[in-house]
Design a protein around this motif. Structure first.
Motif, PDB file in Angstrom:
ATOM      1  N   ILE A   1      42.211 -15.315  35.804  1.00  0.00           N
ATOM      2  CA  ILE A   1      43.237 -14.543  36.510  1.00  0.00           C
ATOM      3  C   ILE A   1      44.268 -13.992  35.518  1.00  0.00           C
ATOM      4  O   ILE A   1      45.215 -13.287  35.900  1.00  0.00           O
TER       5      ILE A   1
ATOM      6  N   VAL B   1      48.610 -13.793  43.718  1.00  0.00           N
ATOM      7  CA  VAL B   1      49.205 -13.251  42.492  1.00  0.00           C
ATOM      8  C   VAL B   1      50.716 -13.011  42.648  1.00  0.00           C
ATOM      9  O   VAL B   1      51.511 -13.377  41.774  1.00  0.00           O
TER      10      VAL B   1
ATOM     11  N   ASP C   1      43.037 -19.740  39.341  1.00  0.00           N
ATOM     12  CA  ASP C   1      42.344 -18.457  39.551  1.00  0.00           C
ATOM     13  C   ASP C   1      42.367 -18.039  41.022  1.00  0.00           C
ATOM     14  O   ASP C   1      42.181 -16.880  41.344  1.00  0.00           O
ATOM     15  N   GLU C   2      42.606 -19.014  41.915  1.00  0.00           N
ATOM     16  CA  GLU C   2      42.695 -18.670  43.334  1.00  0.00           C
ATOM     17  C   GLU C   2      44.151 -18.570  43.810  1.00  0.00           C
ATOM     18  O   GLU C   2      44.434 -18.771  44.988  1.00  0.00           O
TER      19      GLU C   2
ATOM     20  N   GLN D   1      45.353 -10.393  35.534  1.00  0.00           N
ATOM     21  CA  GLN D   1      46.162  -9.965  36.674  1.00  0.00           C
ATOM     22  C   GLN D   1      47.617 -10.410  36.569  1.00  0.00           C
ATOM     23  O   GLN D   1      48.494  -9.797  37.151  1.00  0.00           O
TER      24      GLN D   1
END
Lengths: 419, 419
Positions: free
Chosen positions: B270, B240, B236-237, B273
């Motif tokens: 995430i 992207v 999630d970190e 995204q």
């Protein structure tokens, strides 16, 4: 439960525990080892009581004095196990070390990280102290262990197991991190060496017969030690005094060890300077001598060697002696009859020592030093789990590093491969 | 002569040749490799003629287009073999290197010298270029080689063998330094993997079926490569853009390679995204997608994955996708379903990358880089003989070093062991 099912369960438990051990901190591993030492010290009466059962049974079965001596667990041996644990706790933890980290043209960095093998299986004979030696080295290197000791030491090993569990509990390690097989059924060994899913490598400790049997049948990689048929070659350009000192040390320091010289090769041109003096010294220490015909002219204490002698690891006060015409014949003899364990040249000649070092195919090759040095402690490993006469994975004395592998770590920052 | 007797003879000859190769100079080894390159270049007509026989037979037998493509030896592939020989000749010779030489308290100096393993057996399928790749790496590392190619490539391999012999003759190496098994009898493979006295390690190259069969039956250590079920975990970190670039590269650079991503793990937080954009890209490239139920809410292009999908190395334009709750679930999934080949995390979080790097038990662990980098050339080995998914002896891409061992060298000056 059948032996097969029991061993499968032991294996599954070991695999599971190995995942936790692999990421254990050095601090926790050392604390567990020290707690085992304390537990052993506290359990001296129970250990001796358990050992007495084994000794009594061994006496009744008529075990040889040598076997009974190995089986005995007295205060001195218990203290030595405790000291061993302390030493292993003091060793540098190899796990997690990253080496050779370098940038590649693509921009990624790549290095190697040292990791445990996973699960180590140890199969050994009657010496209960192997239980602690092996368990501590495997634990320190982040591996789970499955130990299968000789049936003669059954009660002793179970008592040692209790101290191990105390240590594991101390830091919350899974109890299955070190498992001692609790059946003396021989089938257990057969299962143990046939479970590549659960055991990553087998280290057999014991006589050549045991090790050959295991290697032959194993479906799991084996780190094995066969014979130590070690040679010392005294070159015609040897320093005579050094040659004598080394040959005597290599043979007579201890007789039953794998790094003892079993065969002495002497350049014919220097035989008159070294053989008579060596023979006197060996005879005075009770070493039986056999040799080639040419060697016999230097002493009537030398019996005639037969072909088999050159292949034999006596592990006893007995030595075979052969005169050779030079380094080539010496190396040919060593590569043919030797066991690729440890072989030494005594010479002051630069070129010959260089050739010997390169061309003799042994796990330890020595120049002007006693074969007795072939040992994990002497090499600076702190302890050894055995000596490998193989070439695959690890060769020579096997310390902590031999129980590890390396994985690649690659660091990028969004890097992709565009070719 | 029976196949058994023939293979025993091949083995004995290889063992004998290995002793000579072990002490061959770098200069001679390189000269032999370059002479092979010239011989291959000169033999282009004969190579293509021999290959035509194999291709014709293959066509008649109805081999698949993919197999026929591997079997084909055209000018481009011959040039590539020649280039490979030049590259291997240019590699640093690892043999004889002495490292870690240090004094011990006893006064001896001890270090490690790199030595060849001895005899390497290569068992492979229809690609004749493996013959040169494998022979050159083994020769450069001072090993004798026994090569057993697929019966489909019989004539091609025999023609290549002639060029190899020219190279060996050039510098006076024994012709048995590289032997190509001249029978297509399957029994030859059975013999080859059962001669630990003559062959030190087997490297099988080919499909998983072949490798599993060989590993199961071998009495000789096997450096093996099973699946490459590689994962990319997008945290999630993650950055992207980097995540998208890497995931697409890891999957679509090439489909039939072992370092391709087969399973994509995406942190649920995430997913919105990255997943829709990734799916669009994959679909446009013709990649079939299956995934867990949660992943399906991000696109109707994702079919439902079954349990088997997580275990599968597709080696094809197909990908399995799973949403996970975090790094722990990702690592659990990888360690359970993966093949310990190559796995990557995409994250900007320091702690998580550190944990992933340490705890994922794969031969290559990557941080913010494409799994496509898992390759001997990319790692700087110059060439690879395969990728090991084992932990024993060698792990990950296997270059020259994987075909060597180390022996201990001990230097004294009359030193004896007095304890």
């Amino acid at each position: 439960m059948s032996v097969k099912m029991y061993m499968q369960q032991v294996g599954q438990q070991a695999r599971k525990a190995s995942r936790i051990l692999a990421r254990a901190s050095t601090q926790d591993k050392n604390a567990a080892l020290m707690a085992m030492a304390v537990a052993l010290d506290n359990a001296r009466p129970q250990l001796k009581l358990a050992n007495k059962k084994d000794m009594d049974a061994g006496n009744q079965k008529g075990l040889s004095p040598a076997l009974l001596d190995r089986l005995l667990l007295d205060d001195k041996k218990i203290s030595s196990m405790i000291e061993g644990l302390t030493q292993v706790a003091n060793l540098v933890d190899p796990i997690g070390e990253i080496t050779d980290m370098a940038y590649r043209p693509s921009g990624i960095q790549i290095g190697k990280m040292r990791v445990p093998l996973g699960v180590i299986g140890i199969i050994y004979e009657s010496r209960p102290n192997v239980t602690i030696d092996a368990a501590s080295l495997c634990l320190k290197s982040g591996n789970a262990t499955v130990l299968r000791g000789g049936s003669e030491a059954y009660h002793s090993n179970q008592a040692i197991a209790e101290a191990i569990v105390v240590g594991l509990n101390k830091v919350g390690f899974p109890e299955h991190a070190v498992q001692i097989v609790n059946t003396t059924d021989r089938e257990a060994v057969g299962e143990m060496i046939s479970m590549p899913d659960y055991i990553d490598v087998i280290v057999p400790r014991g006589g050549k017969g045991l090790i050959e049997r295991i290697s032959k049948d194993a479906k799991v990689p084996v780190i094995k030690h066969l014979d130590g048929n070690c040679h010392v070659y005294i070159d015609d350009e040897a320093d005579v005094e050094k040659a004598l000192t080394i040959a005597i040390n290599a043979k007579t320091r201890r007789y039953g060890v794998c790094n003892a010289m079993e065969s002495l090769l002497v350049h014919a041109d220097i035989a008159d300077q070294v053989l008579p003096r060596l023979v006197r010294e060996f005879v005075s220490k009770g070493v039986e001598l056999v040799g080639c015909e040419s060697s016999q002219q230097y002493s009537n204490e030398i019996g005639l060697a037969i072909e088999d002698d050159w292949y034999t690891e006596y592990l006893a006060p007995k030595l075979s002696i052969k005169l050779v015409s030079g380094i080539d014949e010496a190396m040919e003899h060593i590569n043919k009859y030797g066991s690729h364990h440890t072989d030494a040249i005594i010479s002051q000649n630069y070129t010959k020592t260089r050739i010997f070092m390169t061309e003799v195919d042994s796990s330890s090759v020595m120049v002007n030093a006693s074969t007795a040095f072939a040992d994990g402690f002497e090499y600076g490993f702190g302890a050894e789990i055995g000596i490998s006469t193989d070439k695959i994975h690890v060769r020579g004395p096997v310390g902590l590093l031999g129980l590890t592998s390396q994985k690649f770590v690659v660091l990028g920052d969004g890097h992709i491969r565009d070719n």
